[in-house]
Design a protein around this motif. Structure first.
Motif, PDB file in Angstrom:
ATOM      1  N   GLN A 143       0.949  -1.191   0.007  1.00  0.00           N
ATOM      2  CA  GLN A 143       0.180  -0.052  -0.024  1.00  0.00           C
ATOM      3  C   GLN A 143       0.835   1.114  -0.051  1.00  0.00           C
ATOM      4  O   GLN A 143       2.076   1.175   0.556  1.00  0.00           O
ATOM      5  CB  GLN A 143      -0.781   0.283   1.350  1.00  0.00           C
ATOM      6  CG  GLN A 143      -1.774   1.244   1.204  1.00  0.00           C
ATOM      7  CD  GLN A 143      -2.812   1.027   2.503  1.00  0.00           C
ATOM      8  OE1 GLN A 143      -2.989  -0.161   2.984  1.00  0.00           O
ATOM      9  NE2 GLN A 143      -3.463   1.985   2.902  1.00  0.00           N
ATOM     10  N   CYS A 144       0.411   2.250  -0.505  1.00  0.00           N
ATOM     11  CA  CYS A 144       1.124   3.249  -0.681  1.00  0.00           C
ATOM     12  C   CYS A 144       0.059   4.756  -0.978  1.00  0.00           C
ATOM     13  O   CYS A 144      -0.721   4.627  -1.439  1.00  0.00           O
ATOM     14  CB  CYS A 144       2.280   3.826  -1.499  1.00  0.00           C
ATOM     15  SG  CYS A 144       1.903   3.849  -3.273  1.00  0.00           S
ATOM     16  N   GLN A 145       0.539   5.734  -0.271  1.00  0.00           N
ATOM     17  CA  GLN A 145      -0.239   7.194  -0.149  1.00  0.00           C
ATOM     18  C   GLN A 145       0.167   7.888  -1.240  1.00  0.00           C
ATOM     19  O   GLN A 145       1.481   8.102  -1.565  1.00  0.00           O
ATOM     20  CB  GLN A 145      -0.026   8.033   1.170  1.00  0.00           C
ATOM     21  CG  GLN A 145      -0.919   7.252   2.249  1.00  0.00           C
ATOM     22  CD  GLN A 145      -2.312   7.155   1.868  1.00  0.00           C
ATOM     23  OE1 GLN A 145      -2.982   6.074   2.143  1.00  0.00           O
ATOM     24  NE2 GLN A 145      -3.055   8.390   1.806  1.00  0.00           N
TER      25      GLN A 145
ATOM     26  N   SER B 220      -4.975   6.514  -1.351  1.00  0.00           N
ATOM     27  CA  SER B 220      -4.334   5.317  -1.065  1.00  0.00           C
ATOM     28  C   SER B 220      -4.394   4.244  -2.095  1.00  0.00           C
ATOM     29  O   SER B 220      -5.489   3.943  -2.674  1.00  0.00           O
ATOM     30  CB  SER B 220      -4.965   4.664   0.321  1.00  0.00           C
ATOM     31  OG  SER B 220      -4.474   3.540   0.728  1.00  0.00           O
TER      32      SER B 220
ATOM     33  N   ASP C  98      -9.973   7.015  -2.002  1.00  0.00           N
ATOM     34  CA  ASP C  98      -9.881   8.434  -1.752  1.00  0.00           C
ATOM     35  C   ASP C  98      -9.901   8.433  -0.234  1.00  0.00           C
ATOM     36  O   ASP C  98      -9.911   7.312   0.594  1.00  0.00           O
ATOM     37  CB  ASP C  98     -10.878   9.230  -2.474  1.00  0.00           C
ATOM     38  CG  ASP C  98     -12.363   8.899  -1.868  1.00  0.00           C
ATOM     39  OD1 ASP C  98     -12.480   8.391  -0.759  1.00  0.00           O
ATOM     40  OD2 ASP C  98     -13.140   9.355  -2.591  1.00  0.00           O
ATOM     41  N   SER C  99      -9.699   9.622   0.262  1.00  0.00           N
ATOM     42  CA  SER C  99      -9.454   9.784   1.574  1.00  0.00           C
ATOM     43  C   SER C  99     -10.713   9.586   2.459  1.00  0.00           C
ATOM     44  O   SER C  99     -10.770   9.578   3.758  1.00  0.00           O
ATOM     45  CB  SER C  99      -9.039  11.127   1.938  1.00  0.00           C
ATOM     46  OG  SER C  99     -10.074  12.202   1.261  1.00  0.00           O
TER      47      SER C  99
ATOM     48  N   SER D 297      -5.397  13.442  -1.159  1.00  0.00           N
ATOM     49  CA  SER D 297      -4.848  12.419  -0.761  1.00  0.00           C
ATOM     50  C   SER D 297      -5.543  10.741  -1.369  1.00  0.00           C
ATOM     51  O   SER D 297      -6.574  10.697  -1.037  1.00  0.00           O
ATOM     52  CB  SER D 297      -4.541  11.900   0.564  1.00  0.00           C
ATOM     53  OG  SER D 297      -3.789  11.141   1.005  1.00  0.00           O
TER      54      SER D 297
ATOM     55  N   GLU E  46      -0.522  11.836  -3.401  1.00  0.00           N
ATOM     56  CA  GLU E  46      -1.292  13.046  -3.432  1.00  0.00           C
ATOM     57  C   GLU E  46      -1.646  13.502  -4.844  1.00  0.00           C
ATOM     58  O   GLU E  46      -0.860  13.317  -5.794  1.00  0.00           O
ATOM     59  CB  GLU E  46      -0.488  14.260  -3.039  1.00  0.00           C
ATOM     60  CG  GLU E  46      -0.178  14.204  -1.354  1.00  0.00           C
ATOM     61  CD  GLU E  46      -1.268  13.970  -0.405  1.00  0.00           C
ATOM     62  OE1 GLU E  46      -2.343  14.633  -0.833  1.00  0.00           O
ATOM     63  OE2 GLU E  46      -1.162  13.201   0.557  1.00  0.00           O
TER      64      GLU E  46
ATOM     65  N   ARG F 232       5.708   4.552  -5.279  1.00  0.00           N
ATOM     66  CA  ARG F 232       5.112   6.032  -5.306  1.00  0.00           C
ATOM     67  C   ARG F 232       4.886   6.282  -6.717  1.00  0.00           C
ATOM     68  O   ARG F 232       3.614   6.974  -7.172  1.00  0.00           O
ATOM     69  CB  ARG F 232       5.654   7.037  -4.395  1.00  0.00           C
ATOM     70  CG  ARG F 232       5.451   6.932  -3.272  1.00  0.00           C
ATOM     71  CD  ARG F 232       5.319   8.434  -2.560  1.00  0.00           C
ATOM     72  NE  ARG F 232       4.625   8.301  -1.120  1.00  0.00           N
ATOM     73  CZ  ARG F 232       5.166   7.859   0.001  1.00  0.00           C
ATOM     74  NH1 ARG F 232       6.484   7.431  -0.202  1.00  0.00           N
ATOM     75  NH2 ARG F 232       4.565   7.722   0.910  1.00  0.00           N
TER      76      ARG F 232
END
Length: 168
Positions: free
Chosen positions: A100-102, A111, A131-132, A109, A104, A150
């Motif tokens: 998993q990575c976040q 995920s 989404d957030s 943000s 922008e 990323r």
């Protein structure tokens, strides 16, 4: 409490409580001669599994020749230890198969999660953007060897979360 002979015969048959073989609660403990050297070992095998989940040293009995007999308390401890080993193994496997990575994006943000479905013939990955608010924005099938970074997540977002080709 009396009951007819056939009501729970299956369970009675499957439980074995012997000094070197203890079978109960979905597990089999077997005391075996230590392959490398002297002494004894115990192996714990979960029902339905071909490989022992745990093989460990086993204590000598009082006569210093034979193994200490298995008993309910020892079996209980062995089951706990072996279950722990299996759980750790499953967690490691889960960590290997789920990344998993976040990132922008303009929309905020996001995920990005990669879940690999292991399969003998056709393993594949599923890439999901959330989404957030926890809403799934997109989900696509990717090669099992897809590397989630990323950068790769960012490229997917830039493409509008479209299908990912072989080139990734």
């Amino acid at each position: 409490m009396h009951h007819s002979d056939d009501s729970c015969a299956a369970e009675e048959v499957s439980a074995i409580h012997q000094p070197r073989l203890w079978q109960d609660k979905g597990w089999t403990a077997r005391v075996i001669k230590n392959e490398d050297g002297d002494g004894w070992a115990v192996e714990m095998i979960q029902d339905g599994s071909a490989e022992p989940a745990l093989v460990g040293p086993w204590t000598m009995g009082r006569n210093k020749v034979d193994p200490k007999p298995l008993d309910a308390a020892a079996f209980q401890t062995l089951v706990k230890t072996a279950s722990e080993v299996i759980r750790r193994h499953e967690q490691q496997l889960h960590a290997r198969l789920n990344k998993q990575c976040q990132i922008e994006t303009e929309a905020g943000s996001v995920s990005v999660r990669l879940a690999v479905t292991p399969d003998e013939y056709e393993p594949f990955g599923t890439l999901t953007a959330v989404d957030s608010f926890g809403e799934v924005i997109a989900s696509v099938k990717v090669p099992a060897d897809f590397r989630l970074t990323r950068e790769s997540a960012g490229r997917w977002a830039d493409s509008g979360f479209g299908k990912i080709g072989r080139h990734g």
